[in-house]
Design a protein around this motif. Structure first.
Motif, PDB file in Angstrom:
ATOM      1  N   ARG A 130      -9.971   4.638  -5.724  1.00 29.57           N
ATOM      2  CA  ARG A 130      -9.276   3.432  -6.189  1.00 29.57           C
ATOM      3  C   ARG A 130      -9.711   2.999  -7.594  1.00 29.57           C
TER       4      ARG A 130
ATOM      5  N   LEU B  91      -9.202   3.159 -11.703  1.00 33.57           N
ATOM      6  CA  LEU B  91      -8.039   3.302 -12.575  1.00 33.57           C
ATOM      7  C   LEU B  91      -8.201   4.501 -13.512  1.00 33.57           C
ATOM      8  N   VAL B  92      -7.178   5.358 -13.579  1.00 34.71           N
ATOM      9  CA  VAL B  92      -7.208   6.471 -14.521  1.00 34.71           C
ATOM     10  C   VAL B  92      -5.962   6.436 -15.404  1.00 34.71           C
TER      11      VAL B  92
ATOM     12  N   ILE C 248      -0.714   6.848 -15.132  1.00 42.93           N
ATOM     13  CA  ILE C 248      -1.654   5.752 -14.916  1.00 42.93           C
ATOM     14  C   ILE C 248      -1.641   5.459 -13.426  1.00 42.93           C
TER      15      ILE C 248
ATOM     16  N   LEU D 143       0.807   3.708 -10.825  1.00 41.86           N
ATOM     17  CA  LEU D 143       1.142   2.289 -10.973  1.00 41.86           C
ATOM     18  C   LEU D 143       2.508   2.151 -11.624  1.00 41.86           C
ATOM     19  N   ARG D 144       2.893   3.133 -12.404  1.00 43.41           N
ATOM     20  CA  ARG D 144       4.220   3.123 -13.017  1.00 43.41           C
ATOM     21  C   ARG D 144       4.836   4.491 -12.797  1.00 43.41           C
ATOM     22  N   ALA D 145       6.032   4.518 -12.194  1.00 46.52           N
ATOM     23  CA  ALA D 145       6.762   5.769 -12.035  1.00 46.52           C
ATOM     24  C   ALA D 145       8.207   5.413 -11.744  1.00 46.52           C
TER      25      ALA D 145
ATOM     26  N   LYS E 102       5.170 -10.817  -4.864  1.00 42.23           N
ATOM     27  CA  LYS E 102       3.710 -10.928  -4.887  1.00 42.23           C
ATOM     28  C   LYS E 102       3.084  -9.564  -4.588  1.00 42.23           C
TER      29      LYS E 102
ATOM     30  N   GLN F 294       3.246  -7.355  -7.687  1.00 46.21           N
ATOM     31  CA  GLN F 294       2.308  -7.709  -8.758  1.00 46.21           C
ATOM     32  C   GLN F 294       0.864  -7.402  -8.409  1.00 46.21           C
ATOM     33  N   GLU F 295       0.514  -7.528  -7.119  1.00 47.31           N
ATOM     34  CA  GLU F 295      -0.910  -7.472  -6.763  1.00 47.31           C
ATOM     35  C   GLU F 295      -1.242  -6.299  -5.861  1.00 47.31           C
TER      36      GLU F 295
ATOM     37  N   HIS G 192      -2.440  -3.465  -6.335  1.00 50.14           N
ATOM     38  CA  HIS G 192      -3.659  -2.681  -6.570  1.00 50.14           C
ATOM     39  C   HIS G 192      -4.931  -3.480  -6.301  1.00 50.14           C
ATOM     40  N   ILE G 193      -4.790  -4.656  -5.666  1.00 54.41           N
ATOM     41  CA  ILE G 193      -5.968  -5.459  -5.335  1.00 54.41           C
ATOM     42  C   ILE G 193      -6.070  -5.505  -3.806  1.00 54.41           C
TER      43      ILE G 193
ATOM     44  N   ARG H  65      -3.460 -12.147   2.141  1.00 58.98           N
ATOM     45  CA  ARG H  65      -2.974 -13.092   1.136  1.00 58.98           C
ATOM     46  C   ARG H  65      -1.489 -13.357   1.301  1.00 58.98           C
TER      47      ARG H  65
END
Lengths: 244, 239
Positions: B8, B10-11, B40, B55-57, B205, B208-209, B211-212, B218
Protein backbone atom coordinates in the motif's frame (compact mmCIF):
# COMPACT_ATOMS: atom_id res chain seq x y z
CA UNK A 1 19.86 41.52 -29.50
CA UNK A 2 20.35 45.26 -29.40
CA UNK A 3 23.31 45.23 -27.06
CA UNK A 4 25.71 42.38 -27.11
CA UNK A 5 26.23 41.02 -23.62
CA UNK A 6 29.96 41.31 -23.07
CA UNK A 7 30.41 38.39 -20.75
CA UNK A 8 27.90 35.72 -19.91
CA UNK A 9 29.96 34.54 -16.96
CA UNK A 10 31.38 37.06 -14.51
CA UNK A 11 34.69 36.95 -12.71
CA UNK A 12 33.19 35.03 -9.80
CA UNK A 13 32.13 32.29 -12.20
CA UNK A 14 28.44 33.17 -11.94
CA UNK A 15 26.05 33.45 -14.88
CA UNK A 16 23.95 36.47 -15.84
CA UNK A 17 21.09 35.38 -13.60
CA UNK A 18 23.46 34.61 -10.72
CA UNK A 19 23.52 30.84 -11.10
CA UNK A 20 26.55 28.61 -10.85
CA UNK A 21 27.39 26.73 -14.09
CA UNK A 22 25.89 23.46 -12.83
CA UNK A 23 22.79 24.98 -11.27
CA UNK A 24 19.21 24.56 -12.53
CA UNK A 25 16.71 27.38 -12.64
CA UNK A 26 14.12 27.31 -9.83
CA UNK A 27 11.43 24.78 -10.81
CA UNK A 28 7.82 24.55 -9.68
CA UNK A 29 5.71 21.61 -10.91
CA UNK A 30 2.05 20.85 -10.33
CA UNK A 31 -0.04 17.90 -11.50
CA UNK A 32 -3.78 17.76 -12.23
CA UNK A 33 -4.37 21.46 -12.78
CA UNK A 34 -7.10 21.15 -15.43
CA UNK A 35 -10.33 19.34 -14.59
CA UNK A 36 -11.63 19.00 -18.16
CA UNK A 37 -8.62 17.10 -19.46
CA UNK A 38 -7.94 13.43 -18.68
CA UNK A 39 -4.51 14.41 -17.39
CA UNK A 40 -2.68 17.69 -16.97
CA UNK A 41 0.39 19.34 -15.50
CA UNK A 42 1.99 22.76 -15.18
CA UNK A 43 5.63 23.74 -14.89
CA UNK A 44 7.50 26.92 -14.10
CA UNK A 45 11.20 26.65 -14.86
CA UNK A 46 12.80 30.02 -14.34
CA UNK A 47 10.69 32.35 -16.49
CA UNK A 48 9.23 29.50 -18.54
CA UNK A 49 5.57 28.80 -17.88
CA UNK A 50 4.15 25.77 -19.64
CA UNK A 51 0.84 23.94 -19.41
CA UNK A 52 0.24 20.42 -20.73
CA UNK A 53 -3.06 18.57 -21.20
CA UNK A 54 -3.63 14.96 -22.24
CA UNK A 55 -6.77 13.43 -23.74
CA UNK A 56 -7.27 9.75 -24.40
CA UNK A 57 -6.69 7.06 -25.30
CA UNK A 58 -9.70 7.41 -27.55
CA UNK A 59 -10.86 6.26 -30.95
CA UNK A 60 -8.90 7.87 -33.73
CA UNK A 61 -10.71 9.85 -36.42
CA UNK A 62 -10.26 9.74 -39.38
CA UNK A 63 -10.02 5.99 -39.00
CA UNK A 64 -7.46 5.40 -41.75
CA UNK A 65 -4.81 7.03 -39.57
CA UNK A 66 -5.23 4.39 -36.86
CA UNK A 67 -2.54 1.74 -36.56
CA UNK A 68 -3.67 -1.88 -36.22
CA UNK A 69 -0.93 -2.88 -33.78
CA UNK A 70 -0.41 0.14 -31.55
CA UNK A 71 -1.76 3.51 -30.62
CA UNK A 72 -0.95 6.86 -32.14
CA UNK A 73 0.54 9.68 -30.09
CA UNK A 74 -0.29 13.16 -31.32
CA UNK A 75 1.51 16.16 -29.89
CA UNK A 76 0.89 19.83 -30.36
CA UNK A 77 3.51 22.21 -29.07
CA UNK A 78 2.14 25.73 -29.27
CA UNK A 79 3.38 29.09 -28.11
CA UNK A 80 0.83 31.63 -26.96
CA UNK A 81 0.98 34.97 -28.82
CA UNK A 82 1.98 36.65 -25.55
CA UNK A 83 4.67 34.13 -24.64
CA UNK A 84 7.53 36.14 -26.16
CA UNK A 85 8.59 39.81 -26.27
CA UNK A 86 7.28 40.47 -29.75
CA UNK A 87 3.80 39.09 -30.47
CA UNK A 88 4.03 35.65 -32.01
CA UNK A 89 1.47 34.76 -34.66
CA UNK A 90 -0.85 32.14 -33.19
CA UNK A 91 -0.63 30.02 -36.34
CA UNK A 92 1.73 27.06 -35.96
CA UNK A 93 5.15 28.06 -37.24
CA UNK A 94 7.73 25.81 -38.88
CA UNK A 95 9.59 25.69 -35.57
CA UNK A 96 6.50 24.67 -33.58
CA UNK A 97 5.66 21.88 -36.01
CA UNK A 98 9.18 20.56 -35.69
CA UNK A 99 9.13 20.81 -31.91
CA UNK A 100 5.81 18.93 -31.81
CA UNK A 101 7.52 16.07 -33.60
CA UNK A 102 10.61 16.24 -31.39
CA UNK A 103 8.52 16.16 -28.20
CA UNK A 104 6.40 13.30 -29.55
CA UNK A 105 9.44 11.22 -30.37
CA UNK A 106 10.94 11.90 -26.96
CA UNK A 107 7.77 10.68 -25.22
CA UNK A 108 6.95 7.67 -27.41
CA UNK A 109 9.60 5.29 -25.95
CA UNK A 110 8.13 5.84 -22.48
CA UNK A 111 4.59 4.77 -23.35
CA UNK A 112 3.38 1.20 -23.84
CA UNK A 113 2.10 2.01 -27.32
CA UNK A 114 1.21 -1.60 -28.14
CA UNK A 115 -1.28 -2.02 -25.27
CA UNK A 116 -4.21 -0.25 -26.92
CA UNK A 117 -4.14 -0.61 -30.71
CA UNK A 118 -6.28 1.58 -32.99
CA UNK A 119 -6.50 4.39 -30.45
CA UNK A 120 -4.95 7.83 -30.13
CA UNK A 121 -3.59 9.99 -27.34
CA UNK A 122 -3.57 13.75 -27.74
CA UNK A 123 -1.00 15.85 -25.92
CA UNK A 124 -1.40 19.60 -25.96
CA UNK A 125 1.50 21.72 -24.79
CA UNK A 126 0.84 25.41 -24.38
CA UNK A 127 3.79 27.69 -23.73
CA UNK A 128 2.45 30.67 -21.81
CA UNK A 129 5.82 32.34 -21.29
CA UNK A 130 9.08 31.35 -22.92
CA UNK A 131 12.64 31.91 -21.76
CA UNK A 132 14.80 29.29 -23.43
CA UNK A 133 14.74 25.54 -22.98
CA UNK A 134 11.01 25.21 -23.64
CA UNK A 135 11.37 21.94 -25.51
CA UNK A 136 12.94 20.33 -22.46
CA UNK A 137 10.40 21.79 -20.06
CA UNK A 138 7.63 20.68 -22.46
CA UNK A 139 8.83 17.07 -22.40
CA UNK A 140 9.09 17.15 -18.61
CA UNK A 141 5.58 18.52 -18.15
CA UNK A 142 3.97 16.39 -20.89
CA UNK A 143 5.26 13.15 -19.37
CA UNK A 144 3.70 14.18 -16.06
CA UNK A 145 0.37 14.90 -17.75
CA UNK A 146 0.50 11.45 -19.39
CA UNK A 147 1.11 9.78 -16.04
CA UNK A 148 -1.74 11.79 -14.55
CA UNK A 149 -4.05 10.55 -17.31
CA UNK A 150 -3.33 6.97 -16.18
CA UNK A 151 -1.51 5.96 -19.33
CA UNK A 152 0.80 3.00 -18.69
CA UNK A 153 4.41 4.17 -18.93
CA UNK A 154 7.84 2.61 -18.61
CA UNK A 155 9.18 5.65 -16.80
CA UNK A 156 8.69 9.37 -16.55
CA UNK A 157 10.73 11.37 -19.05
CA UNK A 158 12.78 14.23 -17.63
CA UNK A 159 14.52 16.65 -19.95
CA UNK A 160 17.20 19.27 -19.46
CA UNK A 161 19.65 21.13 -21.63
CA UNK A 162 23.34 21.81 -21.26
CA UNK A 163 25.54 24.00 -23.40
CA UNK A 164 28.66 26.05 -23.80
CA UNK A 165 28.71 29.68 -22.78
CA UNK A 166 31.94 31.70 -22.69
CA UNK A 167 34.02 28.51 -22.89
CA UNK A 168 32.26 27.05 -19.87
CA UNK A 169 29.91 24.06 -19.92
CA UNK A 170 26.70 25.14 -18.20
CA UNK A 171 23.40 23.49 -17.26
CA UNK A 172 19.85 24.57 -18.16
CA UNK A 173 20.43 27.45 -20.57
CA UNK A 174 18.12 30.45 -20.50
CA UNK A 175 17.15 32.48 -23.56
CA UNK A 176 20.12 34.86 -23.69
CA UNK A 177 22.63 32.12 -23.03
CA UNK A 178 21.03 30.03 -25.76
CA UNK A 179 21.19 32.85 -28.32
CA UNK A 180 24.62 34.30 -27.46
CA UNK A 181 26.33 31.13 -26.24
CA UNK A 182 28.19 28.82 -28.58
CA UNK A 183 26.35 25.52 -28.12
CA UNK A 184 23.04 24.15 -26.84
CA UNK A 185 22.43 20.47 -26.16
CA UNK A 186 18.97 19.36 -25.02
CA UNK A 187 18.69 15.85 -23.57
CA UNK A 188 15.60 13.86 -22.55
CA UNK A 189 16.23 10.91 -20.27
CA UNK A 190 14.39 8.12 -18.46
CA UNK A 191 16.41 7.95 -15.22
CA UNK A 192 15.16 4.64 -13.84
CA UNK A 193 15.92 2.82 -17.07
CA UNK A 194 18.95 4.90 -18.07
CA UNK A 195 17.60 5.54 -21.56
CA UNK A 196 18.14 8.74 -23.55
CA UNK A 197 15.07 9.58 -25.67
CA UNK A 198 16.17 12.90 -27.11
CA UNK A 199 19.60 14.25 -27.95
CA UNK A 200 20.00 17.32 -30.10
CA UNK A 201 22.86 19.74 -30.56
CA UNK A 202 23.05 23.22 -31.94
CA UNK A 203 26.55 24.76 -32.14
CA UNK A 204 30.06 23.43 -31.93
CA UNK A 205 31.61 21.36 -29.14
CA UNK A 206 34.79 19.33 -28.99
CA UNK A 207 34.45 15.65 -28.18
CA UNK A 208 35.47 16.20 -24.55
CA UNK A 209 33.13 19.15 -24.16
CA UNK A 210 30.31 17.13 -25.69
CA UNK A 211 30.82 14.30 -23.24
CA UNK A 212 30.96 16.69 -20.33
CA UNK A 213 27.81 18.47 -21.50
CA UNK A 214 25.84 15.23 -21.96
CA UNK A 215 26.79 14.04 -18.49
CA UNK A 216 25.86 17.40 -17.00
CA UNK A 217 22.50 17.39 -18.79
CA UNK A 218 21.76 13.84 -17.61
CA UNK A 219 22.60 14.90 -14.09
CA UNK A 220 20.15 17.79 -14.49
CA UNK A 221 17.50 15.34 -15.76
CA UNK A 222 17.92 13.24 -12.63
CA UNK A 223 17.36 16.26 -10.43
CA UNK A 224 14.26 17.22 -12.43
CA UNK A 225 13.02 13.63 -12.23
CA UNK A 226 13.02 13.81 -8.43
CA UNK A 227 10.84 16.93 -8.63
CA UNK A 228 8.48 15.23 -11.11
CA UNK A 229 7.95 12.31 -8.77
CA UNK A 230 7.41 14.64 -5.87
CA UNK A 231 4.74 16.58 -7.80
CA UNK A 232 2.95 13.39 -8.84
CA UNK A 233 2.87 12.09 -5.29
CA UNK A 234 1.83 15.45 -3.87
CA UNK A 235 -1.54 15.20 -5.58
CA UNK A 236 -2.46 12.06 -3.63
CA UNK A 237 -0.58 12.67 -0.42
CA UNK A 238 -2.43 15.95 0.16
CA UNK A 239 -5.79 14.14 0.10
CA UNK A 240 -4.40 11.59 2.53
CA UNK A 241 -3.17 14.19 4.97
CA UNK A 242 -6.35 16.24 5.00
CA UNK A 243 -8.15 13.12 6.17
CA UNK A 244 -5.79 12.24 9.01
CA UNK B 1 15.19 -11.02 -4.08
CA UNK B 2 14.44 -7.71 -2.43
CA UNK B 3 11.17 -5.80 -2.62
CA UNK B 4 11.80 -2.07 -2.36
CA UNK B 5 8.31 -0.98 -1.37
CA UNK B 6 5.91 -1.95 1.36
CA UNK B 7 2.30 -2.93 0.79
CA UNK B 8 0.00 0.00 0.00
CA UNK B 9 2.92 2.37 -0.59
CA UNK B 10 2.55 4.95 -3.36
CA UNK B 11 4.58 4.39 -6.54
CA UNK B 12 4.95 6.42 -9.73
CA UNK B 13 5.67 5.09 -13.25
CA UNK B 14 9.23 3.82 -13.53
CA UNK B 15 9.69 3.03 -9.84
CA UNK B 16 11.68 -0.14 -9.31
CA UNK B 17 9.42 -2.26 -7.08
CA UNK B 18 11.31 -5.52 -6.82
CA UNK B 19 14.25 -7.41 -8.17
CA UNK B 20 14.45 -11.14 -8.74
CA UNK B 21 12.15 -14.04 -9.42
CA UNK B 22 8.76 -12.31 -9.29
CA UNK B 23 5.76 -12.21 -11.60
CA UNK B 24 4.63 -8.86 -12.98
CA UNK B 25 0.95 -8.31 -12.15
CA UNK B 26 -1.38 -5.51 -13.14
CA UNK B 27 0.11 -2.10 -13.95
CA UNK B 28 3.66 -3.34 -13.67
CA UNK B 29 6.19 -4.65 -16.17
CA UNK B 30 9.25 -6.83 -16.05
CA UNK B 31 12.57 -6.05 -17.63
CA UNK B 32 15.93 -7.72 -16.90
CA UNK B 33 14.38 -9.60 -13.97
CA UNK B 34 13.24 -6.35 -12.38
CA UNK B 35 9.65 -5.32 -11.73
CA UNK B 36 8.79 -1.68 -12.41
CA UNK B 37 5.56 0.27 -11.91
CA UNK B 38 3.71 1.41 -15.03
CA UNK B 39 1.10 3.65 -13.38
CA UNK B 40 0.64 5.79 -10.28
CA UNK B 41 -0.81 3.55 -7.63
CA UNK B 42 -0.40 1.48 -4.49
CA UNK B 43 1.81 -1.60 -4.33
CA UNK B 44 0.18 -4.97 -3.62
CA UNK B 45 1.82 -8.38 -3.55
CA UNK B 46 0.74 -11.94 -3.15
CA UNK B 47 3.32 -14.72 -3.12
CA UNK B 48 5.42 -14.08 -6.22
CA UNK B 49 3.02 -11.77 -7.97
CA UNK B 50 3.53 -8.04 -7.65
CA UNK B 51 0.89 -5.60 -8.85
CA UNK B 52 -0.02 -1.94 -8.56
CA UNK B 53 -3.56 -0.82 -7.78
CA UNK B 54 -3.85 2.16 -10.10
CA UNK B 55 -5.10 5.48 -8.75
CA UNK B 56 -5.69 6.80 -12.26
CA UNK B 57 -6.68 4.60 -15.20
CA UNK B 58 -9.30 4.40 -17.92
CA UNK B 59 -11.73 1.57 -18.60
CA UNK B 60 -10.64 -1.29 -20.85
CA UNK B 61 -13.52 -3.59 -21.87
CA UNK B 62 -13.52 -7.15 -20.57
CA UNK B 63 -15.89 -9.91 -21.66
CA UNK B 64 -18.58 -10.40 -19.02
CA UNK B 65 -18.43 -6.87 -17.58
CA UNK B 66 -21.64 -4.99 -16.92
CA UNK B 67 -21.39 -1.48 -18.32
CA UNK B 68 -23.58 1.59 -18.64
CA UNK B 69 -23.31 3.44 -21.93
CA UNK B 70 -24.84 6.18 -24.04
CA UNK B 71 -26.17 5.58 -27.55
CA UNK B 72 -24.25 7.86 -29.89
CA UNK B 73 -25.27 6.58 -33.30
CA UNK B 74 -28.13 4.61 -34.84
CA UNK B 75 -26.96 2.49 -37.74
CA UNK B 76 -28.67 0.09 -40.14
CA UNK B 77 -28.30 -3.05 -38.07
CA UNK B 78 -27.72 -1.69 -34.60
CA UNK B 79 -26.42 1.07 -32.39
CA UNK B 80 -23.03 2.51 -31.56
CA UNK B 81 -22.64 2.97 -27.81
CA UNK B 82 -20.12 5.10 -25.92
CA UNK B 83 -19.02 3.03 -22.93
CA UNK B 84 -16.44 5.45 -21.56
CA UNK B 85 -13.59 3.37 -23.02
CA UNK B 86 -11.02 3.96 -25.78
CA UNK B 87 -13.19 1.82 -28.04
CA UNK B 88 -16.84 2.37 -28.94
CA UNK B 89 -19.16 -0.59 -28.48
CA UNK B 90 -21.72 -2.02 -30.89
CA UNK B 91 -25.15 -3.26 -29.92
CA UNK B 92 -26.77 -5.35 -32.65
CA UNK B 93 -30.48 -4.87 -33.30
CA UNK B 94 -31.12 -8.62 -33.19
CA UNK B 95 -29.68 -8.62 -29.69
CA UNK B 96 -32.38 -6.23 -28.47
CA UNK B 97 -35.38 -7.28 -30.54
CA UNK B 98 -34.88 -11.02 -29.99
CA UNK B 99 -36.15 -11.75 -33.45
CA UNK B 100 -34.90 -11.31 -36.98
CA UNK B 101 -35.60 -7.82 -38.23
CA UNK B 102 -35.66 -6.04 -41.55
CA UNK B 103 -34.08 -2.59 -41.70
CA UNK B 104 -36.77 -1.38 -44.09
CA UNK B 105 -39.61 -2.35 -41.76
CA UNK B 106 -38.26 -1.71 -38.26
CA UNK B 107 -37.30 1.78 -37.21
CA UNK B 108 -34.47 1.34 -34.75
CA UNK B 109 -34.89 4.81 -33.27
CA UNK B 110 -38.22 3.65 -31.81
CA UNK B 111 -36.35 1.17 -29.62
CA UNK B 112 -33.26 3.19 -28.74
CA UNK B 113 -32.36 6.66 -29.92
CA UNK B 114 -29.24 8.80 -29.71
CA UNK B 115 -28.76 9.95 -26.14
CA UNK B 116 -30.49 6.99 -24.51
CA UNK B 117 -28.64 5.30 -21.67
CA UNK B 118 -28.44 1.53 -21.48
CA UNK B 119 -27.24 -1.13 -19.08
CA UNK B 120 -25.51 -3.90 -21.04
CA UNK B 121 -23.02 -6.72 -20.82
CA UNK B 122 -19.91 -7.07 -22.96
CA UNK B 123 -20.29 -10.33 -24.88
CA UNK B 124 -17.22 -10.19 -27.07
CA UNK B 125 -14.08 -8.12 -27.35
CA UNK B 126 -10.48 -8.55 -28.42
CA UNK B 127 -7.63 -6.36 -29.61
CA UNK B 128 -8.75 -6.47 -33.24
CA UNK B 129 -12.46 -5.90 -32.81
CA UNK B 130 -14.55 -3.33 -30.99
CA UNK B 131 -16.56 -4.62 -28.03
CA UNK B 132 -20.02 -6.05 -28.68
CA UNK B 133 -22.83 -5.61 -26.19
CA UNK B 134 -25.73 -7.80 -25.13
CA UNK B 135 -28.84 -6.92 -23.15
CA UNK B 136 -30.34 -10.37 -22.65
CA UNK B 137 -30.16 -10.49 -18.86
CA UNK B 138 -32.90 -9.13 -16.57
CA UNK B 139 -32.41 -5.52 -15.53
CA UNK B 140 -30.56 -4.69 -18.73
CA UNK B 141 -31.59 -2.43 -21.56
CA UNK B 142 -32.80 1.14 -21.63
CA UNK B 143 -32.64 3.17 -18.42
CA UNK B 144 -35.86 5.03 -17.73
CA UNK B 145 -35.27 6.66 -14.34
CA UNK B 146 -32.66 7.29 -11.67
CA UNK B 147 -29.43 9.20 -11.27
CA UNK B 148 -26.25 8.63 -13.28
CA UNK B 149 -22.83 9.37 -11.85
CA UNK B 150 -19.31 8.81 -13.12
CA UNK B 151 -16.26 7.83 -11.10
CA UNK B 152 -12.77 6.66 -12.03
CA UNK B 153 -13.22 3.06 -13.28
CA UNK B 154 -10.41 1.81 -11.03
CA UNK B 155 -12.46 2.77 -7.98
CA UNK B 156 -15.39 0.47 -8.81
CA UNK B 157 -13.93 -2.45 -6.77
CA UNK B 158 -13.71 -0.11 -3.79
CA UNK B 159 -17.37 0.85 -4.15
CA UNK B 160 -18.23 -2.85 -4.16
CA UNK B 161 -16.00 -3.54 -1.15
CA UNK B 162 -14.83 -6.89 0.18
CA UNK B 163 -17.39 -9.47 -0.98
CA UNK B 164 -19.82 -6.65 -1.69
CA UNK B 165 -19.75 -5.26 1.86
CA UNK B 166 -19.54 -1.59 0.90
CA UNK B 167 -22.25 -1.61 -1.72
CA UNK B 168 -24.65 -3.58 0.46
CA UNK B 169 -24.23 -1.02 3.25
CA UNK B 170 -25.07 1.82 0.88
CA UNK B 171 -28.03 -0.07 -0.59
CA UNK B 172 -29.34 -0.94 2.83
CA UNK B 173 -28.89 2.47 4.40
CA UNK B 174 -30.30 4.49 1.53
CA UNK B 175 -32.84 2.00 0.19
CA UNK B 176 -31.63 2.62 -3.37
CA UNK B 177 -31.12 0.20 -6.23
CA UNK B 178 -27.56 0.62 -7.47
CA UNK B 179 -26.19 -0.72 -10.74
CA UNK B 180 -22.40 -0.48 -11.01
CA UNK B 181 -21.00 -0.32 -14.51
CA UNK B 182 -17.44 -1.64 -14.59
CA UNK B 183 -16.69 1.33 -16.85
CA UNK B 184 -17.10 3.76 -13.95
CA UNK B 185 -20.72 4.75 -14.63
CA UNK B 186 -23.18 4.14 -11.81
CA UNK B 187 -26.98 4.10 -11.93
CA UNK B 188 -28.84 4.87 -8.71
CA UNK B 189 -32.59 4.52 -8.44
CA UNK B 190 -34.31 5.26 -5.15
CA UNK B 191 -37.77 6.11 -3.90
CA UNK B 192 -36.98 9.80 -3.45
CA UNK B 193 -34.40 12.22 -4.75
CA UNK B 194 -32.98 12.61 -1.22
CA UNK B 195 -32.21 8.90 -1.00
CA UNK B 196 -30.46 9.03 -4.35
CA UNK B 197 -28.44 12.08 -3.35
CA UNK B 198 -27.32 10.39 -0.16
CA UNK B 199 -26.09 7.37 -2.10
CA UNK B 200 -24.25 9.66 -4.53
CA UNK B 201 -22.60 11.49 -1.63
CA UNK B 202 -21.38 8.21 -0.19
CA UNK B 203 -19.97 7.06 -3.52
CA UNK B 204 -18.23 10.39 -4.06
CA UNK B 205 -16.60 10.03 -0.66
CA UNK B 206 -15.41 6.54 -1.57
CA UNK B 207 -13.85 7.82 -4.77
CA UNK B 208 -11.97 10.60 -3.03
CA UNK B 209 -10.73 8.60 -0.05
CA UNK B 210 -10.36 5.09 -1.43
CA UNK B 211 -6.62 4.97 -0.72
CA UNK B 212 -7.06 5.64 3.01
CA UNK B 213 -7.84 2.73 5.32
CA UNK B 214 -10.95 2.40 7.50
CA UNK B 215 -13.23 3.50 4.69
CA UNK B 216 -16.26 1.31 5.37
CA UNK B 217 -16.63 2.66 8.91
CA UNK B 218 -16.34 6.25 7.78
CA UNK B 219 -18.97 5.72 5.09
CA UNK B 220 -21.40 4.13 7.55
CA UNK B 221 -20.89 7.02 9.96
CA UNK B 222 -21.31 9.59 7.23
CA UNK B 223 -24.62 8.12 6.05
CA UNK B 224 -25.94 7.91 9.63
CA UNK B 225 -24.91 11.51 10.28
CA UNK B 226 -26.51 12.77 7.09
CA UNK B 227 -29.71 10.88 7.84
CA UNK B 228 -29.92 12.37 11.32
CA UNK B 229 -29.37 15.84 9.87
CA UNK B 230 -32.31 15.40 7.56
CA UNK B 231 -34.50 14.12 10.36
CA UNK B 232 -34.89 10.62 9.03
CA UNK B 233 -35.14 9.50 5.47
CA UNK B 234 -38.27 7.90 4.02
CA UNK B 235 -36.99 4.36 4.51
CA UNK B 236 -36.23 4.37 8.26
CA UNK B 237 -35.98 0.84 9.69
CA UNK B 238 -39.38 -0.73 10.17
CA UNK B 239 -38.33 -2.03 13.63
Amino acid sequence: MSQKTETLIDKNGLRIDGRRPDELRPIKVEVGVLSNADGSAYIEQGKNKILAAVYGPKELHPKHLALPDRMVLRCRYHMAPFSVQERKSPAPSRREIELSKVVREALEPAIFMEYYPRTAIDVFIEVLQADGGTRCASITVASLALADAGIPMRDLVAACSAGKVDDTIVLDLMDTEDKVGSADLPVAYMPNLGVVTLLQMDGILTLEEFEKAVNLAIDGCKRIYAMQKEALRAKYVSIKESEE
Amino acid sequence: MPIFFEKRQLVTPGDLIAEGDYIAGENTYKENNRIYAARIGLVEYEDKKISVVALRAFYIPKVGDTVIGTVVEVGFGGWVVDINAPYQAVLRASEVLNRPFKPQRNDLTEVLDVGDLIVAKIISYDRTQNPQLGVSEPGMGKITRGQIMRITPTKIPRVIGKKGSMISIIKQETGCQIVLGQNGVILITGKTLEDEELAMMAINKIEQESHISGLTDRITQMIKREKAKRGGVSNEPKN
